[in-house]
Design a protein around this motif. Structure first.
Motif, mmCIF file in Angstrom:
data_model
loop_
_atom_site.group_PDB
_atom_site.id
_atom_site.type_symbol
_atom_site.label_atom_id
_atom_site.label_comp_id
_atom_site.label_asym_id
_atom_site.label_seq_id
_atom_site.Cartn_x
_atom_site.Cartn_y
_atom_site.Cartn_z
ATOM 1 N N LYS A 169 0.836 -1.203 0.000
ATOM 2 C CA LYS A 169 0.000 0.000 0.000
ATOM 3 C C LYS A 169 0.868 1.249 0.000
ATOM 4 C CE LYS A 169 -3.604 -0.111 2.789
ATOM 5 N NZ LYS A 169 -4.440 -0.387 3.992
ATOM 6 N N GLU A 170 1.991 1.197 0.728
ATOM 7 C CA GLU A 170 2.927 2.323 0.732
ATOM 8 C C GLU A 170 3.541 2.512 -0.649
ATOM 9 O OE1 GLU A 170 5.877 2.026 3.797
ATOM 10 O OE2 GLU A 170 4.415 1.432 5.326
ATOM 11 N N ALA A 171 3.860 1.399 -1.322
ATOM 12 C CA ALA A 171 4.430 1.477 -2.669
ATOM 13 C C ALA A 171 3.436 2.101 -3.646
ATOM 14 C CB ALA A 171 4.841 0.088 -3.139
ATOM 15 N N LEU A 172 2.176 1.711 -3.543
ATOM 16 C CA LEU A 172 1.148 2.281 -4.414
ATOM 17 C C LEU A 172 0.989 3.777 -4.148
ATOM 18 C CD1 LEU A 172 -1.508 -0.581 -4.224
ATOM 19 C CD2 LEU A 172 -0.098 0.020 -6.206
ATOM 20 N N ALA A 173 1.095 4.163 -2.886
ATOM 21 C CA ALA A 173 1.010 5.588 -2.544
ATOM 22 C C ALA A 173 2.182 6.365 -3.141
ATOM 23 C CB ALA A 173 0.975 5.766 -1.030
ATOM 24 N N GLU A 174 3.365 5.746 -3.160
ATOM 25 C CA GLU A 174 4.540 6.378 -3.771
ATOM 26 C C GLU A 174 4.321 6.568 -5.270
ATOM 27 O OE1 GLU A 174 8.090 7.323 -2.963
ATOM 28 O OE2 GLU A 174 6.795 7.930 -1.315
ATOM 29 N N LEU A 175 3.764 5.559 -5.920
ATOM 30 C CA LEU A 175 3.479 5.672 -7.348
ATOM 31 C C LEU A 175 2.491 6.800 -7.613
ATOM 32 C CD1 LEU A 175 3.140 1.903 -8.380
ATOM 33 C CD2 LEU A 175 5.109 3.401 -8.700
ATOM 34 N N ALA A 176 1.450 6.879 -6.792
ATOM 35 C CA ALA A 176 0.440 7.927 -6.967
ATOM 36 C C ALA A 176 1.051 9.315 -6.780
ATOM 37 C CB ALA A 176 -0.704 7.719 -5.980
ATOM 38 N N LYS A 177 2.007 9.414 -5.881
ATOM 39 C CA LYS A 177 2.623 10.715 -5.588
ATOM 40 C C LYS A 177 3.394 11.263 -6.780
ATOM 41 C CE LYS A 177 6.173 10.884 -2.796
ATOM 42 N NZ LYS A 177 7.007 10.825 -1.569
ATOM 43 N N VAL A 178 4.083 10.403 -7.508
ATOM 44 C CA VAL A 178 4.910 10.877 -8.620
ATOM 45 C C VAL A 178 4.162 10.846 -9.958
ATOM 46 C CG1 VAL A 178 7.003 10.164 -7.437
ATOM 47 C CG2 VAL A 178 5.964 8.608 -9.092
ATOM 48 N N GLN A 179 2.888 10.433 -9.929
ATOM 49 C CA GLN A 179 2.064 10.363 -11.132
ATOM 50 C C GLN A 179 1.431 11.718 -11.424
ATOM 51 O OE1 GLN A 179 0.186 6.886 -12.508
ATOM 52 N NE2 GLN A 179 0.686 8.244 -14.202
ATOM 53 N N LYS A 180 1.528 12.165 -12.664
ATOM 54 C CA LYS A 180 0.887 13.414 -13.059
ATOM 55 C C LYS A 180 -0.634 13.269 -13.028
ATOM 56 C CE LYS A 180 4.314 15.394 -16.242
ATOM 57 N NZ LYS A 180 4.555 15.804 -17.650
ATOM 58 N N GLN A 181 -1.316 14.383 -12.819
ATOM 59 C CA GLN A 181 -2.761 14.396 -12.986
ATOM 60 C C GLN A 181 -3.080 14.065 -14.439
ATOM 61 O OE1 GLN A 181 -5.112 14.703 -10.566
ATOM 62 N NE2 GLN A 181 -3.347 14.617 -9.187
ATOM 63 N N LYS A 182 -4.103 13.264 -14.638
ATOM 64 C CA LYS A 182 -4.511 12.757 -15.946
ATOM 65 C C LYS A 182 -3.485 11.770 -16.511
ATOM 66 C CE LYS A 182 -7.302 16.775 -17.149
ATOM 67 N NZ LYS A 182 -7.588 17.832 -18.173
ATOM 68 N N GLY A 183 -2.585 11.296 -15.647
ATOM 69 C CA GLY A 183 -1.624 10.292 -16.056
ATOM 70 C C GLY A 183 -2.236 8.896 -16.015
ATOM 71 N N GLU A 184 -1.510 7.930 -16.585
ATOM 72 C CA GLU A 184 -1.988 6.550 -16.664
ATOM 73 C C GLU A 184 -1.059 5.622 -15.884
ATOM 74 O OE1 GLU A 184 -4.830 5.681 -18.216
ATOM 75 O OE2 GLU A 184 -5.172 7.770 -18.812
ATOM 76 N N LEU A 185 -1.659 4.617 -15.249
ATOM 77 C CA LEU A 185 -0.919 3.628 -14.461
ATOM 78 C C LEU A 185 -1.241 2.236 -14.985
ATOM 79 C CD1 LEU A 185 0.744 2.823 -11.850
ATOM 80 C CD2 LEU A 185 -1.470 2.731 -10.680
ATOM 81 N N VAL A 186 -0.203 1.401 -15.145
ATOM 82 C CA VAL A 186 -0.395 -0.003 -15.534
ATOM 83 C C VAL A 186 0.437 -0.872 -14.611
ATOM 84 C CG1 VAL A 186 -0.192 -1.736 -17.325
ATOM 85 C CG2 VAL A 186 -0.753 0.608 -17.958
ATOM 86 N N ILE A 187 -0.214 -1.827 -13.959
ATOM 87 C CA ILE A 187 0.471 -2.750 -13.044
ATOM 88 C C ILE A 187 0.207 -4.171 -13.498
ATOM 89 C CG2 ILE A 187 0.562 -3.673 -10.690
ATOM 90 C CD1 ILE A 187 -0.245 -0.889 -9.694
ATOM 91 N N MET A 188 1.288 -4.946 -13.685
ATOM 92 C CA MET A 188 1.202 -6.396 -13.854
ATOM 93 C C MET A 188 1.699 -7.021 -12.567
ATOM 94 S SD MET A 188 2.841 -7.270 -17.588
ATOM 95 C CE MET A 188 3.053 -9.001 -17.143
ATOM 96 N N ASP A 189 0.942 -7.955 -12.023
ATOM 97 C CA ASP A 189 1.436 -8.617 -10.816
ATOM 98 C C ASP A 189 0.837 -10.004 -10.686
ATOM 99 O OD1 ASP A 189 3.215 -8.648 -8.731
ATOM 100 O OD2 ASP A 189 1.918 -7.614 -7.323
ATOM 101 N N ILE A 190 1.423 -10.771 -9.776
ATOM 102 C CA ILE A 190 1.115 -12.190 -9.632
ATOM 103 C C ILE A 190 0.180 -12.431 -8.446
ATOM 104 C CG2 ILE A 190 2.112 -14.467 -9.170
ATOM 105 C CD1 ILE A 190 4.712 -13.458 -10.404
#
Length: 234
Positions: A169-190
């Motif tokens: 959850k902390e890692a996802l919060a870090e990703l959100a912090k450096v993501q621009k507004q109107k930016g796109e996120l793609v996560i592949m995970d197991i």
């Protein structure tokens, strides 16, 4: 396609081929047993499927993802946990829309064989992305970037290595912090626990969060260990 020595979590093969070898040895000592022989065969087939996903299947998933990704002009991309750069390389046909791709990793050989910043740099330098890729040694839990820096963030087969789940959850919060507004996120995970990322991302302000099972190409040995793809917009 990677070589076998560059597999994801190569130790995973031991879970399949190790028991299969023990069963075969027992069969050779004690004589043929149908049930044991079937068990050995199933373990070997699972091990081969694990190898397929690691050196072929995951690339097919990444290719589909990138083909369906619409980049803005002069996009700045972050690959969080880039490894050998497999995901970044899929953007080689979209270089005209890319200003920079930043790949970060802790370069763990436990998570990926033959993993080093030097090896990945050589791969990037020989690709059409040469000059646009910048590699850094950094942890996804504490990234050295400004807020709202990246148009697109990609992360492949990384988050499941972070334990416990609260750390993810902390890692996802870090990703959100450096993501621009109107930016796109793609996560592949197991794994099925990936579904828990959806409400976390929604809480972090992401919209249009969707999750899909990647299917056969993402089975890590068996369909009980699948790969999921999450997409979201900020």
């Amino acid at each position: 396609m990677k070589s076998i020595k560059e597999m994801d979590a190569p130790i995973g093969l031991a879970f399949f081929f190790g028991p299969a070898l023990i069963i075969v040895i027992v069969l050779l000592i004690n004589g043929f047993n149908t049930i044991s022989a079937i068990m050995a065969l199933l373990l070997i087939l699972c091990g081969l499927k694990y190898m397929h996903t690691s050196i072929i299947g995951k690339y097919k998933i990444m290719e589909i993802i990138v083909d369906n990704t619409q980049l803005k002009s002069n996009s700045k991309i972050l690959d969080a946990g880039c490894g050998h750069g497999a995901f970044m390389l899929q953007f080689n046909k979209k270089t005209a829309s890319i200003s920079e791709i930043v790949g970060i990793d802790i370069w763990s050989n436990k998570d990926q064989g033959n993993n080093s910043i030097e090896a990945t740099q050589k791969i990037m330098d020989s690709s059409s992305l040469a000059g646009k890729v910048k590699l850094k040694t950094a942890n996804i839990l504490d990234m050295p970037f400004s807020n709202n820096e990246f148009d697109l963030i990609i992360s492949s087969l990384v988050l499941h290595n972070i334990k416990p789940f609260e750390k993810r959850k902390e890692a996802l919060a870090e990703l959100a912090k450096v993501q621009k507004q109107k930016g796109e996120l793609v996560i592949m995970d197991i794994g099925f626990e990936t579904s828990k990322y959806v409400p976390v991302l929604e809480h972090l302000g992401y919209q249009n969060v969707s999750i899909a099972n990647a299917g056969y190409n993402g089975w890590w040995g068996t369909p009980m260990v699948p790969t999921f793809v999450i997409t979201a917009s900020k």
